[in-house]
Enzyme design. Structure first.
Site, PDB file in Angstrom:
ATOM      1  N   ASP A 119       0.852  -1.189   0.000  1.00 12.97           N
ATOM      2  CA  ASP A 119       0.000   0.000   0.000  1.00 12.97           C
ATOM      3  C   ASP A 119       0.890   1.243   0.000  1.00 12.97           C
ATOM      4  OD1 ASP A 119      -3.221   0.538   1.005  1.00 12.97           O
ATOM      5  OD2 ASP A 119      -1.801   2.216   1.084  1.00 12.97           O
ATOM      6  N   ILE A 120       0.526   2.230  -0.822  1.00 14.22           N
ATOM      7  CA  ILE A 120       1.340   3.437  -0.978  1.00 14.22           C
ATOM      8  C   ILE A 120       1.292   4.312   0.278  1.00 14.22           C
ATOM      9  CG2 ILE A 120      -0.396   5.036  -1.942  1.00 14.22           C
ATOM     10  CD1 ILE A 120       1.652   5.647  -4.175  1.00 14.22           C
ATOM     11  N   ASN A 122     -12.887  -3.536   2.463  1.00  8.49           N
ATOM     12  CA  ASN A 122     -13.873  -2.458   2.495  1.00  8.49           C
ATOM     13  C   ASN A 122     -14.781  -2.609   1.275  1.00  8.49           C
ATOM     14  OD1 ASN A 122     -12.604  -1.355   4.770  1.00  8.49           O
ATOM     15  ND2 ASN A 122     -11.154  -0.230   3.486  1.00  8.49           N
ATOM     16  N   GLN A 146     -14.866   1.892   0.947  1.00  4.63           N
ATOM     17  CA  GLN A 146     -14.102   1.515  -0.246  1.00  4.63           C
ATOM     18  C   GLN A 146     -13.884   2.750  -1.115  1.00  4.63           C
ATOM     19  OE1 GLN A 146     -15.945  -1.519  -2.683  1.00  4.63           O
ATOM     20  NE2 GLN A 146     -14.112  -1.784  -3.955  1.00  4.63           N
ATOM     21  N   HIS A 194     -10.179  -5.500  -3.324  1.00  6.68           N
ATOM     22  CA  HIS A 194      -8.836  -5.728  -2.793  1.00  6.68           C
ATOM     23  C   HIS A 194      -8.928  -6.082  -1.314  1.00  6.68           C
ATOM     24  CE1 HIS A 194      -9.830  -1.432  -2.690  1.00  6.68           C
ATOM     25  NE2 HIS A 194      -9.181  -1.365  -1.537  1.00  6.68           N
TER      26      HIS A 194
HETATM   27  P1  AMP Z   1      -9.821   1.251   0.049  1.00  5.99           P
HETATM   28  O1  AMP Z   1     -10.049   2.530   0.807  1.00  5.99           O
HETATM   29  O2  AMP Z   1     -10.209   0.025   0.800  1.00  5.99           O
HETATM   30  O3  AMP Z   1     -10.424   1.324  -1.339  1.00  5.99           O
HETATM   31  O4  AMP Z   1      -8.246   1.113  -0.108  1.00  5.99           O
HETATM   32  C1  AMP Z   1      -7.507   1.732  -1.121  1.00  5.99           C
HETATM   33  C2  AMP Z   1      -6.058   1.676  -0.719  1.00  5.99           C
HETATM   34  O5  AMP Z   1      -5.277   1.897  -1.887  1.00  5.99           O
HETATM   35  C3  AMP Z   1      -5.641   2.752   0.301  1.00  5.99           C
HETATM   36  O6  AMP Z   1      -5.115   2.118   1.467  1.00  5.99           O
HETATM   37  C4  AMP Z   1      -4.576   3.563  -0.451  1.00  5.99           C
HETATM   38  O7  AMP Z   1      -3.515   3.973   0.390  1.00  5.99           O
HETATM   39  C5  AMP Z   1      -4.108   2.581  -1.502  1.00  5.99           C
HETATM   40  N1  AMP Z   1      -3.531   3.158  -2.699  1.00  5.99           N
HETATM   41  C6  AMP Z   1      -3.965   4.226  -3.410  1.00  5.99           C
HETATM   42  N2  AMP Z   1      -3.212   4.436  -4.490  1.00  5.99           N
HETATM   43  C7  AMP Z   1      -2.244   3.466  -4.490  1.00  5.99           C
HETATM   44  C8  AMP Z   1      -1.147   3.140  -5.352  1.00  5.99           C
HETATM   45  N3  AMP Z   1      -0.872   3.845  -6.462  1.00  5.99           N
HETATM   46  N4  AMP Z   1      -0.370   2.078  -5.023  1.00  5.99           N
HETATM   47  C9  AMP Z   1      -0.629   1.351  -3.907  1.00  5.99           C
HETATM   48  N5  AMP Z   1      -1.662   1.601  -3.067  1.00  5.99           N
HETATM   49  C10 AMP Z   1      -2.449   2.652  -3.347  1.00  5.99           C
END
Ligand code: AMP
Ligand code: ZN
Length: 113
Positions: A31-32, A86, A93, A99
Site C-alpha cells: 500500500d502506498i 472495504n 471503499q 482488494h
Molecule cells: P480502500 O479505501 O479500501 O479502497 O483502499 C484503497 C487503498 O489503496 C488505500 O489504502 C490507499 O492507500 C491505496 N492506494 C492508493 N493508491 C495506491 C497506489 N498507487 N499504489 C498502492 N496503493 C495505493
C-alpha cells in the site's frame, strides 16, 4: 478490464507498484500509504468492482489464500495480522476494484479508531 481503474492500470504496468507476490490470477502490492509496518493489498488481475460483484467463490478462496501466504512471507504469520475488505460507500471503499488489505507488524485495537 476497466480503462481508468487504478488496480487494472497497475496490472497493465501503467502505474508502478511494489509487487510482493503474483499468481496467474492475482497480484499483491505494498500500500502506498501504509497504516502498519506490513500493509499489502491483494487483488484479482481481472476487474471485479467489490465483494458484492464477485460471483466466483473459488476466486475468493484464491485471494484469501494469497493474502495468508503474503502475511507469512512478510514475517507476520506468527505475530498475527488483520485482513480487511472495504465494500462500497459505507464500507469505506475508495477504489472500486476488489482488494484485501493485509495489515500487520503492530498491535491493532478493535474496533479501529
Ligand atoms: P480502500 O479505501 O479500501 O479502497 O483502499 C484503497 C487503498 O489503496 C488505500 O489504502 C490507499 O492507500 C491505496 N492506494 C492508493 N493508491 C495506491 C497506489 N498507487 N499504489 C498502492 N496503493 C495505493
Ligand atoms: Zn479494475
Amino acid at each position: 478490464m476497466s480503462e481508468s481503474c487504478l488496480f487494472c492500470r497497475i496490472v497493465r504496468s501503467e502505474i508502478p507498484a511494489d509487487v510482493v507476490a503474483e499468481t496467474e490470477k492475482a497480484l499483491a502490492i505494498r500500500d502506498i500509504n501504509p497504516e502498519a509496518p506490513v500493509h499489502v493489498l491483494v487483488f484479482p488481475k481481472s476487474h471485479v468492482a467489490s465483494l458484492i460483484d464477485l460471483k466466483d467463490e473459488a476466486e475468493l478462496g484464491h485471494l484469501m489464500a494469497l493474502a495468508t501466504t503474503v502475511a507469512v512471507e512478510q514475517g507476520v504469520g506468527e505475530s498475527g495480522f488483520r485482513t480487511v475488505v472495504n465494500t462500497r460507500a459505507d464500507g469505506g471503499q475508495t477504489f472500486n476494484h476488489l482488494h484485501i488489505h493485509v495489515l500487520g507488524g503492530r498491535g491493532m485495537a478493535w474496533p479501529p479508531g
